[in-house]
Design an enzyme around this catalytic site. Structure first.
Site, PDB file in Angstrom:
ATOM      1  N   SER A  30       0.818  -1.225   0.000  1.00 56.12           N
ATOM      2  CA  SER A  30       0.000   0.000   0.000  1.00 56.12           C
ATOM      3  C   SER A  30       0.843   1.262   0.000  1.00 56.12           C
ATOM      4  O   SER A  30       1.646   1.462   0.910  1.00 56.12           O
ATOM      5  CB  SER A  30      -0.849   0.089   1.276  1.00 56.12           C
ATOM      6  OG  SER A  30      -1.685  -0.993   1.427  1.00 56.12           O
ATOM      7  N   HIS A  83      -5.622  -8.913  -2.779  1.00 62.26           N
ATOM      8  CA  HIS A  83      -5.725  -9.304  -1.367  1.00 62.26           C
ATOM      9  C   HIS A  83      -6.787 -10.376  -1.143  1.00 62.26           C
ATOM     10  O   HIS A  83      -7.821 -10.404  -1.801  1.00 62.26           O
ATOM     11  CB  HIS A  83      -6.080  -8.082  -0.512  1.00 62.26           C
ATOM     12  CG  HIS A  83      -4.966  -7.096  -0.398  1.00 62.26           C
ATOM     13  ND1 HIS A  83      -4.770  -6.106  -1.325  1.00 62.26           N
ATOM     14  CD2 HIS A  83      -3.973  -6.968   0.523  1.00 62.26           C
ATOM     15  CE1 HIS A  83      -3.698  -5.395  -0.966  1.00 62.26           C
ATOM     16  NE2 HIS A  83      -3.206  -5.901   0.139  1.00 62.26           N
ATOM     17  N   TYR A  85      -8.667 -10.466   1.420  1.00 59.15           N
ATOM     18  CA  TYR A  85      -9.878  -9.858   1.984  1.00 59.15           C
ATOM     19  C   TYR A  85     -10.801  -9.258   0.927  1.00 59.15           C
ATOM     20  O   TYR A  85     -11.921  -8.863   1.218  1.00 59.15           O
ATOM     21  CB  TYR A  85      -9.531  -8.797   3.053  1.00 59.15           C
ATOM     22  CG  TYR A  85      -8.676  -7.641   2.561  1.00 59.15           C
ATOM     23  CD1 TYR A  85      -9.162  -6.680   1.691  1.00 59.15           C
ATOM     24  CD2 TYR A  85      -7.363  -7.502   3.014  1.00 59.15           C
ATOM     25  CE1 TYR A  85      -8.377  -5.626   1.258  1.00 59.15           C
ATOM     26  CE2 TYR A  85      -6.569  -6.462   2.596  1.00 59.15           C
ATOM     27  CZ  TYR A  85      -7.074  -5.532   1.715  1.00 59.15           C
ATOM     28  OH  TYR A  85      -6.289  -4.502   1.292  1.00 59.15           O
ATOM     29  N   GLU A  86     -10.314  -9.186  -0.308  1.00 59.28           N
ATOM     30  CA  GLU A  86     -11.185  -8.702  -1.388  1.00 59.28           C
ATOM     31  C   GLU A  86     -12.139  -9.803  -1.857  1.00 59.28           C
ATOM     32  O   GLU A  86     -12.967  -9.580  -2.725  1.00 59.28           O
ATOM     33  CB  GLU A  86     -10.337  -8.214  -2.573  1.00 59.28           C
ATOM     34  CG  GLU A  86      -9.527  -6.973  -2.252  1.00 59.28           C
ATOM     35  CD  GLU A  86      -8.604  -6.576  -3.398  1.00 59.28           C
ATOM     36  OE1 GLU A  86      -9.065  -5.878  -4.304  1.00 59.28           O
ATOM     37  OE2 GLU A  86      -7.420  -6.976  -3.375  1.00 59.28           O
ATOM     38  N   ALA A 113       2.399  -2.725   4.246  1.00 57.48           N
ATOM     39  CA  ALA A 113       2.116  -1.813   5.350  1.00 57.48           C
ATOM     40  C   ALA A 113       1.621  -2.691   6.490  1.00 57.48           C
ATOM     41  O   ALA A 113       0.845  -3.616   6.271  1.00 57.48           O
ATOM     42  CB  ALA A 113       1.039  -0.832   4.943  1.00 57.48           C
ATOM     43  N   ASN A 229       1.056   2.267  11.597  1.00 54.39           N
ATOM     44  CA  ASN A 229       0.265   2.610  12.789  1.00 54.39           C
ATOM     45  C   ASN A 229       0.640   1.623  13.880  1.00 54.39           C
ATOM     46  O   ASN A 229       1.121   0.529  13.575  1.00 54.39           O
ATOM     47  CB  ASN A 229      -1.237   2.465  12.482  1.00 54.39           C
ATOM     48  CG  ASN A 229      -1.575   1.072  11.967  1.00 54.39           C
ATOM     49  OD1 ASN A 229      -1.372   0.773  10.783  1.00 54.39           O
ATOM     50  ND2 ASN A 229      -2.042   0.206  12.844  1.00 54.39           N
ATOM     51  N   HIS A 241      -7.654   3.297   7.426  1.00 57.22           N
ATOM     52  CA  HIS A 241      -6.892   3.067   6.197  1.00 57.22           C
ATOM     53  C   HIS A 241      -6.222   4.370   5.752  1.00 57.22           C
ATOM     54  O   HIS A 241      -5.129   4.370   5.193  1.00 57.22           O
ATOM     55  CB  HIS A 241      -7.810   2.509   5.110  1.00 57.22           C
ATOM     56  CG  HIS A 241      -7.086   2.103   3.858  1.00 57.22           C
ATOM     57  ND1 HIS A 241      -6.114   1.123   3.848  1.00 57.22           N
ATOM     58  CD2 HIS A 241      -7.159   2.556   2.576  1.00 57.22           C
ATOM     59  CE1 HIS A 241      -5.637   0.991   2.612  1.00 57.22           C
ATOM     60  NE2 HIS A 241      -6.258   1.853   1.825  1.00 57.22           N
TER      61      HIS A 241
HETATM   62  N1  HPA Z   1      -3.474  -4.460  11.119  1.00 62.62           N
HETATM   63  C1  HPA Z   1      -3.560  -5.176   9.981  1.00 62.62           C
HETATM   64  N2  HPA Z   1      -3.126  -4.732   8.820  1.00 62.62           N
HETATM   65  C2  HPA Z   1      -2.569  -3.509   8.771  1.00 62.62           C
HETATM   66  C3  HPA Z   1      -2.456  -2.716   9.913  1.00 62.62           C
HETATM   67  C4  HPA Z   1      -2.926  -3.227  11.154  1.00 62.62           C
HETATM   68  O1  HPA Z   1      -2.844  -2.569  12.217  1.00 62.62           O
HETATM   69  N3  HPA Z   1      -1.858  -1.565   9.512  1.00 62.62           N
HETATM   70  C5  HPA Z   1      -1.620  -1.676   8.186  1.00 62.62           C
HETATM   71  N4  HPA Z   1      -2.054  -2.858   7.728  1.00 62.62           N
END
Ligand code: HPA
Length: 266
Positions: A30, A83, A85-86, A113, A229, A241
């Site tokens: 990402s 992905h 999850y898509e 990411a 994050n 996101h």
């Molecule tokens: N969790 C899962 N996937 C992620 C996160 C997260 O905190 N940050 C970026 N992708």
């Protein structure tokens, strides 16, 4: 099982942008794909121009193969991954990676990411992935009965080289274990506590399927996570996101420097 004809069609299409046999493949996570803009002699092939290619729908994921020279080295890159999850199967998620493998790449740098589980991490940190935990509840090799050794799933040699490059560039690289969850919901604080207890330093929703598939092909892998994050429950702030995209934008120069230099040394 991968449909061999479909794979060959895709390989033929991607080969249209390849002048020589690239040994290095890159998969950008990402917001990390802008490195492709500096490839010399850059050529692109959009996923849309490849028959029956799985579609990526996520913001920050462009969906194309890019070929060119990075730091003097021919590379084939995937900008925008598919992905789980898509709603795609593991086979679909790994299809773009299999195309790269069939194009002859021998080494893969895969980035993502991720959320920081290890409290010594800070958003913007880059982590060399030493190992992973597959918590997706699925595996791309199901059906193939391929018992692939995953002891050195992330090549020790490539990890050492990346660490040395990081030190040369004065980048404070971290090391850690990446745990993949299916997503698309982020984890709960309880899940993050569990992740820490079982040995995870980073959580994310990608990479593990492609790394398993790369190992099946005997490709050496270097995995890099950008901490976008702190994982759920650590700061008390909600996750978004948008924050993921903003942090990658902020820290991407450091990431690009690392990948550019590492490509020249592997
Ligand atoms: N969790 C899962 N996937 C992620 C996160 C997260 O905190 N940050 C970026 N992708």
């Amino acid at each position: 099982m991968t449909d061999k004809r479909r794979l060959k069609t895709a390989v033929d299409k991607v080969s249209e942008i390849i002048d020589s046999k690239p040994e290095i493949g890159l998969i950008f996570g990402s917001g990390l794909g802008s490195l492709a803009d500096e490839f010399e002699g850059l050529k692109r092939k959009s996923f849309k121009d490849i028959p029956d290619f799985p579609e990526s729908t996520v913001e920050g994921h462009k969906g194309e193969y890019v070929f060119g020279k990075l730091n003097g080295v021919d590379v084939l890159a995937l900008s925008g991954r598919i992905h789980y999850y898509e709603g795609h199967t593991m086979g679909e998620v790994c299809f773009p990676m299999e195309v790269m493998a069939e194009c002859g790449i021998k080494k893969l740098i895969v980035s993502n990411a991720g959320g920081g589980v290890n409290e010594n991490f800070t958003p913007g940190d880059i982590v060399i992935i030493d190992d992973h935990i597959n918590f997706m509840g699925d595996n791309p090799l199901i059906g193939a009965a391929d018992f692939i050794d995953m002891t050195d799933a992330y090549s020790r040699d490539l990890r050492d080289i990346a660490a040395a490059v990081g030190a040369d560039l004065d980048i404070d690289l971290k090391r850690g274990v990446y745990m993949a969850n299916s997503g698309p919901s982020y984890e709960t604080p309880a899940e993050i506590n569990m992740a820490r207890v079982i040995g995870a330093d980073i959580v994310g929703m990608s990479t593990v399927p492609e790394v398993i598939m790369a190992n099946k092909y005997g490709i050496q892998v270097l995995g890099l996570s950008m901490i976008t994050n702190m994982a759920a429950g650590i700061t008390g702030e909600a996750l978004s996101h948008q924050e993921v995209i903003e942090t990658t934008t902020m820290a991407q120069e450091k990431f690009k420097d690392l990948v550019r230099e590492t490509v020249g040394k592997i």
